[in-house]
Design an enzyme around this catalytic site. Structure first.
Site, PDB file in Angstrom:
ATOM      1  N   CYS A 103      34.842 -20.189  58.938  1.00  0.00           N
ATOM      2  CA  CYS A 103      34.968 -21.579  59.385  1.00  0.00           C
ATOM      3  C   CYS A 103      36.186 -21.693  60.294  1.00  0.00           C
ATOM      4  O   CYS A 103      37.245 -21.146  59.977  1.00  0.00           O
ATOM      5  CB  CYS A 103      35.129 -22.521  58.184  1.00  0.00           C
ATOM      6  SG  CYS A 103      35.214 -24.255  58.684  1.00  0.00           S
ATOM      7  N   CYS A 107      41.173 -25.263  56.639  1.00  0.00           N
ATOM      8  CA  CYS A 107      41.781 -26.153  55.640  1.00  0.00           C
ATOM      9  C   CYS A 107      42.662 -25.325  54.697  1.00  0.00           C
ATOM     10  O   CYS A 107      42.295 -24.221  54.291  1.00  0.00           O
ATOM     11  CB  CYS A 107      40.702 -26.889  54.845  1.00  0.00           C
ATOM     12  SG  CYS A 107      39.665 -27.924  55.891  1.00  0.00           S
ATOM     13  N   GLY A 155      31.647 -22.988  56.326  1.00  0.00           N
ATOM     14  CA  GLY A 155      31.486 -23.584  57.652  1.00  0.00           C
ATOM     15  C   GLY A 155      31.396 -25.095  57.664  1.00  0.00           C
ATOM     16  O   GLY A 155      31.258 -25.742  56.629  1.00  0.00           O
ATOM     17  N   GLU A 156      31.522 -25.633  58.863  1.00  0.00           N
ATOM     18  CA  GLU A 156      31.405 -27.075  59.099  1.00  0.00           C
ATOM     19  C   GLU A 156      30.046 -27.307  59.771  1.00  0.00           C
ATOM     20  O   GLU A 156      29.862 -26.977  60.952  1.00  0.00           O
ATOM     21  CB  GLU A 156      32.570 -27.526  59.998  1.00  0.00           C
ATOM     22  CG  GLU A 156      32.390 -28.860  60.668  1.00  0.00           C
ATOM     23  CD  GLU A 156      32.095 -30.035  59.734  1.00  0.00           C
ATOM     24  OE1 GLU A 156      32.899 -30.307  58.830  1.00  0.00           O
ATOM     25  OE2 GLU A 156      31.027 -30.680  59.913  1.00  0.00           O
ATOM     26  N   SER A 187      27.911 -32.042  53.941  1.00  0.00           N
ATOM     27  CA  SER A 187      29.317 -32.413  53.825  1.00  0.00           C
ATOM     28  C   SER A 187      30.033 -32.059  55.119  1.00  0.00           C
ATOM     29  O   SER A 187      29.881 -30.951  55.634  1.00  0.00           O
ATOM     30  CB  SER A 187      29.924 -31.645  52.648  1.00  0.00           C
ATOM     31  OG  SER A 187      31.309 -31.845  52.613  1.00  0.00           O
ATOM     32  N   SER A 210      34.452 -34.926  53.472  1.00  0.00           N
ATOM     33  CA  SER A 210      35.570 -34.274  52.780  1.00  0.00           C
ATOM     34  C   SER A 210      36.843 -35.020  53.148  1.00  0.00           C
ATOM     35  O   SER A 210      37.333 -34.893  54.268  1.00  0.00           O
ATOM     36  CB  SER A 210      35.689 -32.810  53.227  1.00  0.00           C
ATOM     37  OG  SER A 210      34.579 -32.077  52.808  1.00  0.00           O
ATOM     38  N   LEU A 211      37.353 -35.795  52.225  1.00  0.00           N
ATOM     39  CA  LEU A 211      38.520 -36.629  52.526  1.00  0.00           C
ATOM     40  C   LEU A 211      39.810 -35.959  52.022  1.00  0.00           C
ATOM     41  O   LEU A 211      40.694 -35.639  52.788  1.00  0.00           O
ATOM     42  CB  LEU A 211      38.339 -38.019  51.898  1.00  0.00           C
ATOM     43  CG  LEU A 211      39.336 -39.075  52.317  1.00  0.00           C
ATOM     44  CD1 LEU A 211      39.222 -39.383  53.807  1.00  0.00           C
ATOM     45  CD2 LEU A 211      39.158 -40.362  51.512  1.00  0.00           C
ATOM     46  N   ASN A 286      39.141 -25.570  42.493  1.00  0.00           N
ATOM     47  CA  ASN A 286      38.820 -24.206  42.110  1.00  0.00           C
ATOM     48  C   ASN A 286      39.925 -23.332  42.707  1.00  0.00           C
ATOM     49  O   ASN A 286      39.859 -22.974  43.881  1.00  0.00           O
ATOM     50  CB  ASN A 286      37.448 -23.892  42.729  1.00  0.00           C
ATOM     51  CG  ASN A 286      36.839 -22.660  42.147  1.00  0.00           C
ATOM     52  OD1 ASN A 286      37.358 -22.061  41.226  1.00  0.00           O
ATOM     53  ND2 ASN A 286      35.718 -22.284  42.719  1.00  0.00           N
TER      54      ASN A 286
HETATM   55  S1  SF4 Z   1      35.798 -27.424  56.760  1.00  0.00           S
HETATM   56 FE1  SF4 Z   1      35.097 -26.785  54.722  1.00  0.00          FE
HETATM   57  S2  SF4 Z   1      34.629 -24.575  54.932  1.00  0.00           S
HETATM   58 FE2  SF4 Z   1      35.859 -25.191  56.731  1.00  0.00          FE
HETATM   59  S3  SF4 Z   1      37.967 -24.659  56.180  1.00  0.00           S
HETATM   60 FE3  SF4 Z   1      37.641 -26.845  55.651  1.00  0.00          FE
HETATM   61  S4  SF4 Z   1      36.972 -26.862  53.507  1.00  0.00           S
HETATM   62 FE4  SF4 Z   1      36.769 -24.758  54.273  1.00  0.00          FE
END
Ligand code: SF4
Length: 335
Positions: A103, A107, A155-156, A187, A210-211, A286
């Site tokens: 990805c 994050c 991934g996004e 998501s 995803s906030l 997690n």
């Molecule tokens: S967008 Fe989702 S998969 Fe990509 S780095 Fe952020 S949490 Fe991880």
């Protein structure tokens, strides 16, 4: 597995072959064309060479986790992604699919983000992950079914929108997997262009954001993409999505100890989330790196605070902990 030449090969065949082939592939879930005995031998042999059905996969079981299984799926260029099967009640299953290998969003709390970005997946590669689990359950299809699909793996999805939505349509196609669109959820980290596109689709797929933080300063530390898509911009786009679709939107909030889980965070979050058709989903972290999980007691208190301030909130049951399955927390371990 590679079905790219299938349509071309079937062009030369009588029309009814399509139906036979689809039945064999999507209902009987064959993994070798020789199992499709209704097809002529020569065609089966050609399909086995030009449209191989074998999926290169490695199953990773965790003895401590009886409800979930994880698999690495290897594509023809050796790139691999993770996918997860989560058992719910009544022998129903949820499958978590990856839309990219790695990805690019990085994050801070996410194992996938830490492992970097390799490439986008094609729709066929996304669906291949579903095929893998469907075949795994096929011998007991009468009682064991994949009920839900979540695009919450590596991934996004909205950075690979066209292939993601093509995969959704393949899963939804009545002649293929016939999975109801309401049984699918995607998501996003808040890619507003993707939220807008989704609002124009005819499919009623569920949207989750995803906030993970109630203010931009913290969110940008946790999710660097927050600089490009600040909270106000994301929520404005979500409000437009709700106005257009009338659908509820879920906001995912991973609970990290001493990071985003105190009473001030709850108050700030409540100020953003106290709206009709907004639902907050608290997710036990997690642990994958430098952050720690909030305690169950802290999560309960956080939930109570939100509820007392008029926010609709749920807690995700912590399945898949042993195999690293949770939104945005796959991979990194096996690369
Ligand atoms: S967008 Fe989702 S998969 Fe990509 S780095 Fe952020 S949490 Fe991880």
């Amino acid at each position: 597995m590679n079905l790219s030449k299938l349509s071309e090969i079937l062009q030369a065949e009588p029309k009814f072959r399509f139906k036979q082939v689809y039945q064999a592939l999507y209902l009987d879930l064959i993994d070798d064309w020789q199992q499709a005995s209704v097809l002529p031998l020569a065609l089966r042999e050609r399909l086995n060479i030009e449209c191989p059905l074998t999926i290169q996969a490695e199953l990773q079981k965790d003895a401590s986790d009886k409800r979930s299984e994880k698999a690495m799926i290897y594509f023809t260029d050796k790139v691999a992604v993770e996918t997860v099967l989560i058992r719910q009640r009544d022998r129903r299953y949820t499958v978590c699919l990856s839309s990219q290998a790695g990805c690019p969003l990085g994050c801070a709390f996410c194992a996938t983000g830490a492992s970097g970005f390799t490439r986008n997946l094609s729709a066929e590669e996304i669906v291949e992950q579903f095929f893998f689990w469907a075949r795994r359950l096929r011998h007991n299809q009468d009682v064991e079914k994949i009920d839900n699909v979540v695009f919450m793996g590596m991934g996004e999805p909205f950075l690979n929108y066209d292939e993601f939505i093509k995969a959704v349509k393949i899963l939804h196609d009545p002649e293929r997997f016939n999975l109801g669109s309401r049984r699918m959820s995607v998501s996003t980290a808040g890619i507003t262009e993707g939220i807008k596109k989704l609002s124009s689709e005819k499919l009623q797929i569920n949207l989750a954001i995803s906030l993970h933080a109630p203010v931009d300063s913290l969110r940008e530390q946790l999710m660097p993409i927050g600089k490009k898509y600040p909270i106000a911009k994301v929520l404005k786009t979500v409000d437009e999505y709700i106005a257009k679709t009338g659908r509820r939107v879920m906001f995912e909030y991973i609970m990290m100890k001493n990071t985003n889980d105190d009473d001030d965070d709850a108050r700030a979050l409540a100020n953003l989330m106290r709206k009709p058709l907004y639902l907050v989903n608290l997710i036990p972290y997690n642990t994958t790196g430098r952050f720690q999980a909030s305690s169950p007691a802290r999560i309960n208190t956080f939930q109570e605070k939100l509820e007392s301030m008029g926010v609709a909130v749920t807690q995700r049951r912590s399945q898949g902990q042993g195999i690293g399955a949770a939104c945005g927390q796959l991979a990194g371990k096996k690369k």
